[in-house]
Design an enzyme around this catalytic site. Structure first.
Site, PDB file in Angstrom:
ATOM      1  NE  ARG A 104      -3.212   0.501   3.200  1.00  0.00           N
ATOM      2  CZ  ARG A 104      -4.157   0.823   4.070  1.00  0.00           C
ATOM      3  NH1 ARG A 104      -4.468   2.070   4.274  1.00  0.00           N
ATOM      4  NH2 ARG A 104      -4.778  -0.098   4.741  1.00  0.00           N
ATOM      5  CB  THR A 108      -1.680   7.245  -3.555  1.00  0.00           C
ATOM      6  OG1 THR A 108      -1.055   5.943  -3.578  1.00  0.00           O
ATOM      7  CG2 THR A 108      -0.756   8.253  -4.224  1.00  0.00           C
ATOM      8  CG  ASP A 203       2.356  -9.926  12.207  1.00  0.00           C
ATOM      9  OD1 ASP A 203       3.344 -10.062  11.446  1.00  0.00           O
ATOM     10  OD2 ASP A 203       1.957  -8.828  12.616  1.00  0.00           O
TER      11      ASP A 203
END
Ligand code: URA
Length: 209
Positions: A104, A108, A203
């Site tokens: 990501r 933006t 995780d």
């Protein structure tokens, strides 16, 4: 939400509940994910095309129906999608595997591709995209956008958990792509985690926190 299939099978629901518990160890989280992926593969491949072949039993010649595993491509969205692959490959060992890496952009907030590797002849193949969590839907939508460029025969999306926001984003962008999930949870929190959810799937699979 006719394109969303919630897999209500008791075994799926039981294992999902065990995975949600915060005290589940990395080893048991991984084992349960493997088992769940296997069970979900039954549902998502239910309508796979079959062909009839001639075979010989010890007693006589007959015909039997088989799937062509090579026509199926499991596409993992890195990194958490990798945790689902083993379970799926254990029931369709001939399936091909593709990978998509997206991050990501912090400015933006859009999904940016950093890795894309698919088998050849995608136009002859049926794709099942896997990612444990369909949360905002940003990476799922970007992954489907990108996959549509290589024109596979069909695309399905499999996740363990989703939420109304993720379902809405995917259904609006790609109403033709069915979503298979074990549950639609309540909502996203301000950090884009699913509630009640199961935490950060990556995780928990890889033991990185
Ligand atoms: N990704 C995760 O791993 N967990 C969430 O709850 C949302 C996105």
């Amino acid at each position: 939400m006719s394109n969303v299939h919630v897999i209500e099978h008791p075994l799926v629901q039981h294992k999902l509940t065990l995975m949600r518990r915060k005290d589940a160890s990395t080893a048991s989280f991984r084992r349960l994910l493997n088992e769940l992926a296997t069970l979900m593969t039954y549902e998502v491949t239910r309508d796979m095309p079959m062909q009839t072949i001639d075979i010989e039993t010890p007693l006589e010649t007959t015909t039997g129906r088989v799937i062509d595993g090579k026509k199926l491509v499991f596409v993992s969205i890195l990194r958490a999608g990798t945790g689902i692959l083993d379970g799926m490959l254990s029931v369709v060992p001939g399936a091909r595997v593709g990978h998509i890496g997206l991050y990501r952009d912090p400015k933006t907030l859009t999904a940016v591709e950093y890795y894309f590797k698919m088998p050849s002849d995608m136009h002859e193949r049926d794709v099942i995209i896997v990612d444990p969590m369909l949360a905002t839907g940003n990476s799922a939508v970007a992954a489907v956008d990108r996959l549509k460029e290589v024109r596979p025969r069909s695309i399905k999306f499999v996740c363990l958990l989703t939420c109304p926001e993720g379902v809405k984003a995917m259904s609006e962008a790609h109403p033709d792509v069915p979503i298979y999930t074990a549950a639609i949870d309540r909502q996203l929190n301000e950090h884009a985690y699913i509630l009640p959810g199961l935490g950060d799937a990556g995780d928990r699979i890889f033991g990185t926190k």
